[in-house]
Design a protein around this motif. Structure first.
Motif, PDB file in Angstrom:
ATOM      1  N   PRO A 120      -4.598 -33.505  26.260  1.00 52.62           N
ATOM      2  CA  PRO A 120      -3.564 -34.539  26.388  1.00 52.62           C
ATOM      3  C   PRO A 120      -2.200 -34.107  25.840  1.00 52.62           C
ATOM      4  CG  PRO A 120      -5.626 -35.502  25.634  1.00 52.62           C
ATOM      5  CD  PRO A 120      -5.807 -34.016  25.586  1.00 52.62           C
ATOM      6  N   GLU A 121      -2.195 -33.508  24.662  1.00 53.34           N
ATOM      7  CA  GLU A 121      -0.924 -33.086  24.068  1.00 53.34           C
ATOM      8  C   GLU A 121      -0.293 -31.945  24.861  1.00 53.34           C
ATOM      9  OE1 GLU A 121       0.871 -31.237  19.897  1.00 53.34           O
ATOM     10  OE2 GLU A 121      -1.231 -31.822  20.042  1.00 53.34           O
ATOM     11  N   VAL A 122      -1.120 -30.976  25.285  1.00 54.51           N
ATOM     12  CA  VAL A 122      -0.601 -29.838  26.037  1.00 54.51           C
ATOM     13  C   VAL A 122       0.049 -30.293  27.338  1.00 54.51           C
ATOM     14  CG1 VAL A 122      -1.286 -27.811  27.388  1.00 54.51           C
ATOM     15  CG2 VAL A 122      -2.103 -28.083  25.058  1.00 54.51           C
ATOM     16  N   LEU A 123      -0.631 -31.145  28.085  1.00 52.25           N
ATOM     17  CA  LEU A 123      -0.089 -31.583  29.372  1.00 52.25           C
ATOM     18  C   LEU A 123       1.175 -32.412  29.199  1.00 52.25           C
ATOM     19  CD1 LEU A 123      -3.321 -32.503  31.356  1.00 52.25           C
ATOM     20  CD2 LEU A 123      -1.981 -30.405  31.437  1.00 52.25           C
ATOM     21  N   ALA A 124       1.204 -33.251  28.166  1.00 49.46           N
ATOM     22  CA  ALA A 124       2.404 -34.067  27.933  1.00 49.46           C
ATOM     23  C   ALA A 124       3.605 -33.195  27.594  1.00 49.46           C
ATOM     24  CB  ALA A 124       2.138 -35.069  26.809  1.00 49.46           C
ATOM     25  N   GLN A 125       3.408 -32.230  26.717  1.00 46.66           N
ATOM     26  CA  GLN A 125       4.520 -31.365  26.334  1.00 46.66           C
ATOM     27  C   GLN A 125       4.926 -30.453  27.477  1.00 46.66           C
ATOM     28  OE1 GLN A 125       3.972 -29.231  22.701  1.00 46.66           O
ATOM     29  NE2 GLN A 125       5.869 -28.083  22.891  1.00 46.66           N
ATOM     30  N   PHE A 126       3.965 -29.932  28.220  1.00 47.42           N
ATOM     31  CA  PHE A 126       4.285 -29.034  29.332  1.00 47.42           C
ATOM     32  C   PHE A 126       5.060 -29.777  30.416  1.00 47.42           C
ATOM     33  CE2 PHE A 126       3.274 -26.428  33.095  1.00 47.42           C
ATOM     34  CZ  PHE A 126       3.650 -25.180  32.611  1.00 47.42           C
ATOM     35  N   ALA A 127       4.725 -31.036  30.635  1.00 49.42           N
ATOM     36  CA  ALA A 127       5.459 -31.824  31.628  1.00 49.42           C
ATOM     37  C   ALA A 127       6.916 -32.007  31.224  1.00 49.42           C
ATOM     38  CB  ALA A 127       4.787 -33.186  31.820  1.00 49.42           C
ATOM     39  N   ARG A 128       7.160 -32.091  29.904  1.00 49.28           N
ATOM     40  CA  ARG A 128       8.543 -32.240  29.438  1.00 49.28           C
ATOM     41  C   ARG A 128       9.326 -30.939  29.581  1.00 49.28           C
ATOM     42  NH1 ARG A 128       5.833 -35.193  25.314  1.00 49.28           N
ATOM     43  NH2 ARG A 128       5.961 -33.434  23.856  1.00 49.28           N
ATOM     44  N   THR A 129       8.690 -29.808  29.295  1.00 49.65           N
ATOM     45  CA  THR A 129       9.404 -28.535  29.320  1.00 49.65           C
ATOM     46  C   THR A 129       9.408 -27.881  30.697  1.00 49.65           C
ATOM     47  OG1 THR A 129       7.398 -27.390  28.587  1.00 49.65           O
ATOM     48  CG2 THR A 129       8.965 -28.067  26.883  1.00 49.65           C
ATOM     49  N   HIS A 130       8.456 -28.254  31.556  1.00 49.34           N
ATOM     50  CA  HIS A 130       8.375 -27.658  32.896  1.00 49.34           C
ATOM     51  C   HIS A 130       8.134 -28.762  33.925  1.00 49.34           C
ATOM     52  CE1 HIS A 130       7.434 -24.349  30.119  1.00 49.34           C
ATOM     53  NE2 HIS A 130       7.920 -23.552  31.043  1.00 49.34           N
ATOM     54  N   PRO A 131       9.123 -29.607  34.138  1.00 45.82           N
ATOM     55  CA  PRO A 131       8.928 -30.773  35.019  1.00 45.82           C
ATOM     56  C   PRO A 131       8.663 -30.417  36.475  1.00 45.82           C
ATOM     57  CG  PRO A 131      11.246 -30.528  34.413  1.00 45.82           C
ATOM     58  CD  PRO A 131      10.485 -29.567  33.553  1.00 45.82           C
ATOM     59  N   ALA A 132       8.997 -29.197  36.896  1.00 37.89           N
ATOM     60  CA  ALA A 132       8.804 -28.819  38.305  1.00 37.89           C
ATOM     61  C   ALA A 132       7.454 -28.172  38.562  1.00 37.89           C
ATOM     62  CB  ALA A 132       9.923 -27.877  38.756  1.00 37.89           C
ATOM     63  N   VAL A 133       6.608 -28.078  37.528  1.00 33.11           N
ATOM     64  CA  VAL A 133       5.284 -27.461  37.683  1.00 33.11           C
ATOM     65  C   VAL A 133       4.217 -28.549  37.746  1.00 33.11           C
ATOM     66  CG1 VAL A 133       3.554 -25.928  36.678  1.00 33.11           C
ATOM     67  CG2 VAL A 133       5.989 -25.365  36.479  1.00 33.11           C
ATOM     68  N   GLN A 134       3.361 -28.468  38.747  1.00 34.47           N
ATOM     69  CA  GLN A 134       2.227 -29.384  38.853  1.00 34.47           C
ATOM     70  C   GLN A 134       0.990 -28.707  38.278  1.00 34.47           C
ATOM     71  OE1 GLN A 134       1.475 -31.185  42.722  1.00 34.47           O
ATOM     72  NE2 GLN A 134      -0.737 -31.040  42.392  1.00 34.47           N
ATOM     73  N   VAL A 135       0.283 -29.419  37.417  1.00 31.20           N
ATOM     74  CA  VAL A 135      -0.933 -28.869  36.800  1.00 31.20           C
ATOM     75  C   VAL A 135      -2.133 -29.650  37.333  1.00 31.20           C
ATOM     76  CG1 VAL A 135      -2.165 -28.369  34.673  1.00 31.20           C
ATOM     77  CG2 VAL A 135       0.335 -28.225  34.723  1.00 31.20           C
ATOM     78  N   ASP A 136      -3.028 -28.938  38.009  1.00 31.08           N
ATOM     79  CA  ASP A 136      -4.281 -29.523  38.475  1.00 31.08           C
ATOM     80  C   ASP A 136      -5.389 -29.084  37.521  1.00 31.08           C
ATOM     81  OD1 ASP A 136      -2.915 -30.541  40.635  1.00 31.08           O
ATOM     82  OD2 ASP A 136      -3.473 -28.907  41.990  1.00 31.08           O
ATOM     83  N   VAL A 137      -6.106 -30.044  36.938  1.00 33.70           N
ATOM     84  CA  VAL A 137      -7.098 -29.754  35.906  1.00 33.70           C
ATOM     85  C   VAL A 137      -8.506 -29.954  36.454  1.00 33.70           C
ATOM     86  CG1 VAL A 137      -7.946 -30.350  33.609  1.00 33.70           C
ATOM     87  CG2 VAL A 137      -5.490 -30.430  34.092  1.00 33.70           C
TER      88      VAL A 137
END
Length: 300
Positions: A120-137
């Motif tokens: 949860p923390e990783v995805l939230a922070q990554f979305a803030r720093t890399h808004p143009a990247v989609q992460v499929d988990v």
């Protein structure tokens, strides 16, 4: 209404310098001025001066110096949490504005125990720093995720070291902790004979290690519960129908470590590795760096 601390301080409050905070965190994590000095490429005396100035600024002693190490005071422990958050926020801000834009999709595989720990923390922070990247988990078992990585269906996976088929040099160790026997607090499963155990399905490293340890110790057992996920093992322990090998960080009340007097064998440490698909791309590398930092920041 101003706090008593701010009211007592005349004029504007001092600002904490990021470089000093980085030094403070390095000393706290390494437990030594000498080891921290090597990490930040400065002399121990320079670090000592920085910490002295920081202590004077805050009006509190932050470290207790002992013969071979240093440890945090209660005030130092409080500051460590703030320091890590401030450094992370600074990194986010700089990355957001100065780093070149990264785009694309990252397909990330994680076992459920690690997914619940950091995801949860990783995805939230990554979305803030890399808004143009989609992460499929994808959440699943190490063996299946390894197959998907090799087939090009995943770009990045977390897996348990020792998974069948894993080569010795595959992946980077990002987390280690003791694997212990656990059961329900006040339960009786650990005292039964043969010992009822809850295990992951075939192919999971914990399963083979636990059974080999019991065989070597000559302890009679039967497999009372099998599950693909750690939540299933947890359910069996909560119902007091079995004990299970479990990472120590996941043993929380009403679970507890099985008492030593029961005589169950030691299971040693287990290691989590991060494995990248070759040529996965810049977005995958950026997420890998975020995952590594998240595990590092969990360390005391």
């Amino acid at each position: 209404m101003p706090s008593s601390a701010s009211a007592a301080h005349s004029g504007p409050l001092p600002l904490l310098d990021n470089e000093v905070l980085r030094t403070f965190v390095a000393i706290a994590e390494r437990g030594s001025f000498t080891r921290a000095a090597r990490q930040v490429s400065r002399t121990p005396s320079a670090l000592s001066m920085q910490i002295k100035q920081l202590e004077e600024t805050l009006g509190h002693k932050l470290f207790v110096r002992e013969a071979r190490q240093v440890r945090l005071t209660p005030e130092g422990e409080v500051l460590l949490g703030y320091a890590r958050r401030l450094l992370k926020l600074n990194e986010e801000a700089v990355t957001r504005f100065l780093a070149p834009p990264v785009e694309g999709t990252v397909r990330f595989g994680t076992p459920d125990d690690q997914g619940s720990r950091i995801l949860p923390e990783v995805l939230a922070q990554f979305a803030r720093t890399h808004p143009a990247v989609q992460v499929d988990v994808v959440v699943g078992g190490s063996v299946e995720m390894q197959r998907q990585l090799e087939a090009g269906e995943l770009d990045l996976i977390l897996m348990t070291a020792g998974t069948p088929g894993q080569t010795a040099d595959q992946g980077e160790v990002v987390h280690s902790e003791p694997l212990v026997w656990a059961g329900r607090d006040g339960g009786v499963a650990a005292w039964r004979s043969p010992l009822p155990v809850a295990l992951a399905s075939q192919g999971w490293p914990w399963r083979g290690r636990a059974l080999a340890a019991l065989d070597h110790a000559g302890i009679a057992y039967h497999i009372a519960y099998t599950s693909e996920h750690w939540a299933g093992q947890e359910a069996a322990m909560l119902a007091d129908i079995a004990v299970a090998p479990f990472p120590v960080s996941l043993v929380k009340l009403p679970l507890r470590q099985v008492p030593r007097e029961v005589g169950l064998p030691d299971l040693g440490d287990y290691h989590v590795v991060l494995v990248r698909r070759e040529g996965a791309g810049e977005a995958s590398e950026a997420l890998a760096g975020q995952v590594i930092r998240a595990f590092r920041e969990q360390r005391p």
